[in-house]
Write a protein that holds these residues in place. Structure first.
Motif, PDB file in Angstrom:
ATOM      1  N   UNK A 175       0.845  -1.190   0.000  1.00 24.26           N
ATOM      2  CA  UNK A 175       0.000   0.000   0.000  1.00 24.26           C
ATOM      3  C   UNK A 175       0.883   1.244   0.000  1.00 24.26           C
ATOM      4  N   UNK A 176       0.419   2.240  -0.707  1.00 25.45           N
ATOM      5  CA  UNK A 176       1.074   3.544  -0.713  1.00 25.45           C
ATOM      6  C   UNK A 176       0.155   4.522   0.003  1.00 25.45           C
ATOM      7  N   UNK A 177       0.679   5.161   1.042  1.00 29.10           N
ATOM      8  CA  UNK A 177      -0.084   6.188   1.750  1.00 29.10           C
ATOM      9  C   UNK A 177       0.517   7.541   1.381  1.00 29.10           C
ATOM     10  N   UNK A 178      -0.280   8.372   0.735  1.00 30.86           N
ATOM     11  CA  UNK A 178       0.148   9.720   0.358  1.00 30.86           C
ATOM     12  C   UNK A 178      -0.441  10.736   1.325  1.00 30.86           C
ATOM     13  N   UNK A 179       0.406  11.576   1.874  1.00 28.50           N
ATOM     14  CA  UNK A 179      -0.042  12.653   2.770  1.00 28.50           C
ATOM     15  C   UNK A 179       0.408  13.972   2.157  1.00 28.50           C
ATOM     16  N   UNK A 180      -0.550  14.797   1.781  1.00 24.76           N
ATOM     17  CA  UNK A 180      -0.252  16.092   1.164  1.00 24.76           C
ATOM     18  C   UNK A 180      -0.185  17.150   2.262  1.00 24.76           C
ATOM     19  N   UNK A 181       0.979  17.777   2.380  1.00 26.89           N
ATOM     20  CA  UNK A 181       1.247  18.739   3.445  1.00 26.89           C
ATOM     21  C   UNK A 181       1.621  20.093   2.858  1.00 26.89           C
ATOM     22  N   UNK A 182       1.517  21.159   3.638  1.00 22.43           N
ATOM     23  CA  UNK A 182       1.997  22.459   3.159  1.00 22.43           C
ATOM     24  C   UNK A 182       3.510  22.417   2.937  1.00 22.43           C
ATOM     25  N   UNK A 183       3.984  23.174   1.956  1.00 19.45           N
ATOM     26  CA  UNK A 183       5.422  23.307   1.730  1.00 19.45           C
ATOM     27  C   UNK A 183       5.877  24.633   2.318  1.00 19.45           C
ATOM     28  N   UNK A 184       6.917  24.591   3.152  1.00 20.66           N
ATOM     29  CA  UNK A 184       7.435  25.791   3.797  1.00 20.66           C
ATOM     30  C   UNK A 184       8.765  26.162   3.144  1.00 20.66           C
ATOM     31  N   UNK A 238      14.968  19.979  12.801  1.00 19.82           N
ATOM     32  CA  UNK A 238      14.484  19.689  11.450  1.00 19.82           C
ATOM     33  C   UNK A 238      12.973  19.501  11.391  1.00 19.82           C
ATOM     34  N   UNK A 239      12.344  19.326  12.548  1.00 20.05           N
ATOM     35  CA  UNK A 239      10.884  19.177  12.595  1.00 20.05           C
ATOM     36  C   UNK A 239      10.170  20.461  12.999  1.00 20.05           C
ATOM     37  N   UNK A 240      10.918  21.555  13.098  1.00 16.06           N
ATOM     38  CA  UNK A 240      10.314  22.870  13.338  1.00 16.06           C
ATOM     39  C   UNK A 240      10.455  23.677  12.060  1.00 16.06           C
ATOM     40  N   UNK A 241       9.350  23.857  11.356  1.00 13.43           N
ATOM     41  CA  UNK A 241       9.344  24.541  10.067  1.00 13.43           C
ATOM     42  C   UNK A 241       9.062  26.026  10.258  1.00 13.43           C
ATOM     43  N   UNK A 242       9.394  26.813   9.253  1.00  8.58           N
ATOM     44  CA  UNK A 242       9.190  28.265   9.316  1.00  8.58           C
ATOM     45  C   UNK A 242       8.226  28.672   8.206  1.00  8.58           C
ATOM     46  N   UNK A 243       7.102  29.286   8.587  1.00  5.16           N
ATOM     47  CA  UNK A 243       6.110  29.666   7.575  1.00  5.16           C
ATOM     48  C   UNK A 243       6.417  31.030   6.965  1.00  5.16           C
ATOM     49  N   UNK A 244       5.549  31.486   6.070  1.00  2.00           N
ATOM     50  CA  UNK A 244       5.786  32.743   5.349  1.00  2.00           C
ATOM     51  C   UNK A 244       5.778  33.965   6.259  1.00  2.00           C
ATOM     52  N   UNK A 245       5.156  33.829   7.435  1.00  6.88           N
ATOM     53  CA  UNK A 245       5.148  34.917   8.417  1.00  6.88           C
ATOM     54  C   UNK A 245       6.312  34.799   9.394  1.00  6.88           C
ATOM     55  N   UNK A 246       7.239  33.888   9.083  1.00  6.47           N
ATOM     56  CA  UNK A 246       8.434  33.631   9.898  1.00  6.47           C
ATOM     57  C   UNK A 246       8.072  33.134  11.298  1.00  6.47           C
ATOM     58  N   UNK A 247       6.937  32.445  11.392  1.00  2.00           N
ATOM     59  CA  UNK A 247       6.535  31.810  12.643  1.00  2.00           C
ATOM     60  C   UNK A 247       6.903  30.329  12.604  1.00  2.00           C
ATOM     61  N   UNK A 248       7.215  29.742  13.767  1.00  4.65           N
ATOM     62  CA  UNK A 248       7.552  28.316  13.795  1.00  4.65           C
ATOM     63  C   UNK A 248       6.299  27.450  13.679  1.00  4.65           C
TER      64      UNK A 248
END
Length: 372
Positions: free
Chosen positions: A120-129, A226-236
């Motif tokens: 089985x292939x499980x695809x999870x579509x997430x936001x790209x930061x 590496x599991x703390x992403x930064x969004x376009x508003x520079x928030x974690x």
């Protein structure tokens, strides 16, 4: 022979992995993937780990999907008969659905595909930061010989702590938001050749009961730069909920401890893992305080470019695991950061969970530092 991998070789590899449900379009043989009817162009591979691959996708339809153009696709391959891997992938999807908070990444869409060979292939579509993660900030500072300011450290830590509070304290999770998000179920994509396989190997597209779990505390268990992403508003934004599960566990049997240790070894990074998570004992209860330890290690790493127990191993030769169990670490001599901030980190990286900060206490302390 050169070890350099060309763009053509990368694209050929992508074609192989996506051959069962991609189409090639145009003279450039672009790879187009469909997820629940929505079309995306595969741009490049972002990360890989065992049977999990993360790709950068671009929406190619005229109207941006979910008001976004770029996404991260997490593709998890679950071998035939490996029910545990399927269950873990579905639980990860459920975690994204449950925690609707600006400081926690969300699942944009999901899909399960049954392959002809039974896997089985499980695809999870997430936001790209596009700004990456705290790890990119750390790497850049090391390369440039620069450092992050105390003010910026505190701002980022407050955001992460707010995300953790949402995980840890069910009172912070509006039930209506969670319930409505679970109405969007994971779609199971099959064909005539694989429909029969599902009869003998059924897929449950949800692993939790939101009626009960809305009252339960959860912990991330693998918090790291590496599991703390930064969004376009520079928030974690806290990412990768693959290890996220119920926070409170009490160990009453030796076999349970052995199962737990095996799980930790494959889901948690040693340098950021709390001692009680790594080495539980009979009668011990592990709770959400494991994330506070990881947060303290993450802040230390952000400030000094290395995790506290890696530094201890480099300086004194103490194995990381032994240093973690004893809480052995020191701070570099420096004048950039205040003693109060260092003391705050030390109370996060406290081997005694009962005297370690809670998220509420840590938020209050960080607010005080921010306003000092």
């Amino acid at each position: 022979m050169s070890s350099h991998i060309s763009e053509l070789e990368i694209m050929e590899t992508l074609r192989y992995y996506f051959s069962s449900y991609c189409c090639e379009c145009g003279a450039s043989r672009e790879l187009i993937i469909k997820i629940n009817g929505n079309r995306f162009k595969i741009i490049r591979l972002l990360a890989e780990n065992d049977l999990t691959f993360v790709y950068l996708l671009k929406a190619i339809d005229e109207v941006p999907y979910r008001n976004r153009n770029f996404f991260a696709l997490k593709k998890i391959t679950c071998p035939f008969g490996d029910i545990e891997s399927v269950s873990e992938a579905l639980q990860e999807i459920d975690m994204y659905k449950m925690f609707q908070n600006r400081y926690i990444t969300s699942c944009m869409d999901s899909q399960i595909k049954q392959e002809g060979n039974g896997s089985k292939i499980v695809n999870i579509l997430l936001p790209y930061y596009s700004y990456g993660s705290l790890q990119e900030i750390i790497n850049k500072n090391l390369l440039d010989g620069t450092y992050i300011s105390e003010k910026e450290c505190i701002r980022l830590m407050i955001g992460i702590c707010k995300g953790l509070q949402y995980l840890h304290d069910p009172k912070n999770r509006p039930y209506d938001d969670v319930e409505s998000n679970f109405n969007s179920s994971t779609i199971i994509d099959t064909n005539d050749e694989t429909d029969a396989l599902l009869l003998n190997n059924p897929i449950e597209a949800s692993t939790i009961d939101i009626q009960d779990n809305h009252k339960i505390s959860y912990s991330h268990k693998n918090l790291k730069p590496s599991n703390i992403l930064i969004n376009d508003d520079h928030e974690p934004v806290i990412g990768d909920l693959s290890a996220c599960s119920k926070a409170v566990t009490t160990f009453t049997k030796v076999p349970d401890i052995e199962v737990h240790k095996e799980w930790v070894s494959s889901h948690c990074q040693l340098e950021f893992a709390a001692p009680e998570l790594l080495q539980p004992k009979i009668g011990m209860t592990v709770d959400s305080k494991v994330d506070i330890w990881s947060l303290g290690c993450t802040l230390y790493n952000l400030m000094f470019g290395i995790s506290p127990f890696e530094r201890e191993e480099q300086l004194n030769g103490t194995p990381k695991r032994a240093a973690i169990q004893k809480g052995l670490f020191t701070y570099p001599q420096q004048k950039r950061y205040s003693q109060t901030l260092l003391e705050t980190i030390s109370k996060c990286i406290d081997i005694n969970p009962s005297t370690r900060y809670s998220t509420k206490e840590l938020l209050a302390q960080l607010d005080t530092l921010q306003n000092t």
